[in-house]
Design an enzyme around this catalytic site. Structure first.
Site, PDB file in Angstrom:
ATOM      1  N   ASP A  71      43.816  13.815 -27.796  1.00 30.31           N
ATOM      2  CA  ASP A  71      42.926  13.336 -26.733  1.00 30.31           C
ATOM      3  C   ASP A  71      43.439  12.045 -26.103  1.00 30.31           C
ATOM      4  O   ASP A  71      44.397  11.443 -26.581  1.00 30.31           O
ATOM      5  CB  ASP A  71      41.491  13.152 -27.274  1.00 30.31           C
ATOM      6  CG  ASP A  71      41.453  12.450 -28.632  1.00 30.31           C
ATOM      7  OD1 ASP A  71      42.471  11.831 -29.014  1.00 30.31           O
ATOM      8  OD2 ASP A  71      40.421  12.532 -29.304  1.00 30.31           O
ATOM      9  N   ASN A 140      29.830  11.363 -36.751  1.00 33.23           N
ATOM     10  CA  ASN A 140      28.902  12.423 -36.309  1.00 33.23           C
ATOM     11  C   ASN A 140      29.521  13.823 -36.441  1.00 33.23           C
ATOM     12  O   ASN A 140      28.980  14.790 -35.920  1.00 33.23           O
ATOM     13  CB  ASN A 140      28.456  12.181 -34.853  1.00 33.23           C
ATOM     14  CG  ASN A 140      29.621  12.222 -33.864  1.00 33.23           C
ATOM     15  OD1 ASN A 140      30.766  12.467 -34.245  1.00 33.23           O
ATOM     16  ND2 ASN A 140      29.327  11.980 -32.591  1.00 33.23           N
ATOM     17  N   HIS A 142      32.436  14.779 -35.234  1.00 37.85           N
ATOM     18  CA  HIS A 142      33.305  15.234 -34.131  1.00 37.85           C
ATOM     19  C   HIS A 142      34.759  15.370 -34.586  1.00 37.85           C
ATOM     20  O   HIS A 142      35.196  14.718 -35.538  1.00 37.85           O
ATOM     21  CB  HIS A 142      33.180  14.327 -32.895  1.00 37.85           C
ATOM     22  CG  HIS A 142      33.841  12.989 -32.981  1.00 37.85           C
ATOM     23  ND1 HIS A 142      33.429  11.907 -32.235  1.00 37.85           N
ATOM     24  CD2 HIS A 142      34.887  12.531 -33.711  1.00 37.85           C
ATOM     25  CE1 HIS A 142      34.194  10.868 -32.497  1.00 37.85           C
ATOM     26  NE2 HIS A 142      35.079  11.217 -33.393  1.00 37.85           N
ATOM     27  N   GLU A 147      32.312  16.350 -29.203  1.00 42.08           N
ATOM     28  CA  GLU A 147      31.091  15.793 -29.778  1.00 42.08           C
ATOM     29  C   GLU A 147      30.147  16.930 -30.169  1.00 42.08           C
ATOM     30  O   GLU A 147      30.363  18.091 -29.775  1.00 42.08           O
ATOM     31  CB  GLU A 147      30.430  14.867 -28.739  1.00 42.08           C
ATOM     32  CG  GLU A 147      31.307  13.702 -28.290  1.00 42.08           C
ATOM     33  CD  GLU A 147      31.430  12.559 -29.307  1.00 42.08           C
ATOM     34  OE1 GLU A 147      31.251  12.799 -30.525  1.00 42.08           O
ATOM     35  OE2 GLU A 147      31.719  11.429 -28.883  1.00 42.08           O
TER      36      GLU A 147
END
Ligand code: PGA
Length: 248
Positions: A71, A140, A142, A147
């Site tokens: 990313d 979380n 991800h 996400e």
């Protein structure tokens, strides 16, 4: 359920880095023209240091390796110190003999994000697919900037970051203030990542324990994007004891 995920639990974060670097070195020694996937963040830094040491001291050559990164922040150029292109050059690429033109990091300043994402996918295909992709995991759950809510077949695309991710990345390690963190990123999709022939996910520290438990033992669900690796045929989580502490 844990599906097919293999667990390698190490005593320390240093042992996690050694195990991950060794897995990449073994692949590269067997297949010098390997196509590898790479990640950014705090967790893989020690792995990259170990790979740099292996290059310097153990004769590991990456001269024929091709790499793809997960990313990049949208809006940051490769000369920006918080860009992932800068991170990769600084932490790994300049310390080894990988050819710069064989390193693929999404261009956060591309004029047309859709074209940049499609070109990234095309370059992976043209390289013959990724042999082994290194991943981190967010608190979380991800993976890359996929996400919660990201679909299992998502492809490389422009995404929005959650507030949790923005806060996690502005705790002083990278950005010092949440307002500095880009709100969007280009990210390989979960479908893109799942097509790698093998995956290694790293996690260290108690802050990752809930996410690891959800990824390994929770339902196969976009609510926890890393759980969508459960049915991958060759996925290993290399984690330390603290990150493993909530596994049953
Ligand atoms: P970290 O990030 O290695 O900096 O904890 C991991 C991630 O968010 O994927």
């Amino acid at each position: 359920m844990s599906g097919n995920i293999k667990l390698q639990i190490c005593d320390t974060a240093a042992a996690v880095a050694t195990a991950a670097a060794t897995a990449f070195a073994d692949l590269i020694r067997t297949r010098p023209e390997a196509v590898i996937g790479l990640a950014t963040g705090s967790t893989p830094e020690a792995t990259y240091s170990e790979m740099a040491r292996m290059h310097k001291e153990d004769g590991l050559t990456m001269a024929a390796v091709t790499s793809f990164n997960l990313d990049e922040y949208w809006g940051l150029g490769g000369d920006h110190k918080q860009s992932y292109r800068y991170f990769m050059n600084d932490r790994l690429f300049r310390h080894v003999d990988i050819r710069p033109w064989n390193t693929h990091v999404l261009n956060g300043k591309a004029r047309f994000p859709g074209l940049e994402c499609r070109s990234f996918e095309d370059r992976i295909l043209a390289a013959g697919g990724v042999d082994l992709w290194l991943l981190g995991i967010g608190g979380n759950g991800h993976i890359a900037f996929n996400e919660p809510g990201s679909s299992v077949d998502s492809r490389t695309r422009l995404v929005s970051l959650t507030q949790e991710t923005i806060d996690a990345n502005s705790d002083g390690r990278f950005f010092s203030d949440p307002s500095e963190v880009p709100r969007c990123a280009l990210s390989a999709g979960i479908g893109t990542i799942r097509e790698a022939r093998a995956l290694i996910l790293l996690a260290t520290g108690a802050k990752k324990a809930d996410a690891i438990a959800a990824a390994v033992e929770g339902p196969f669900s976009p609510d926890c994007p890393s759980s969508l690796l459960q049915d991958h045929p060759d996925c290993t989580f290399i984690i330390d004891a603290a990150a493993a502490s909530k596994l049953t």
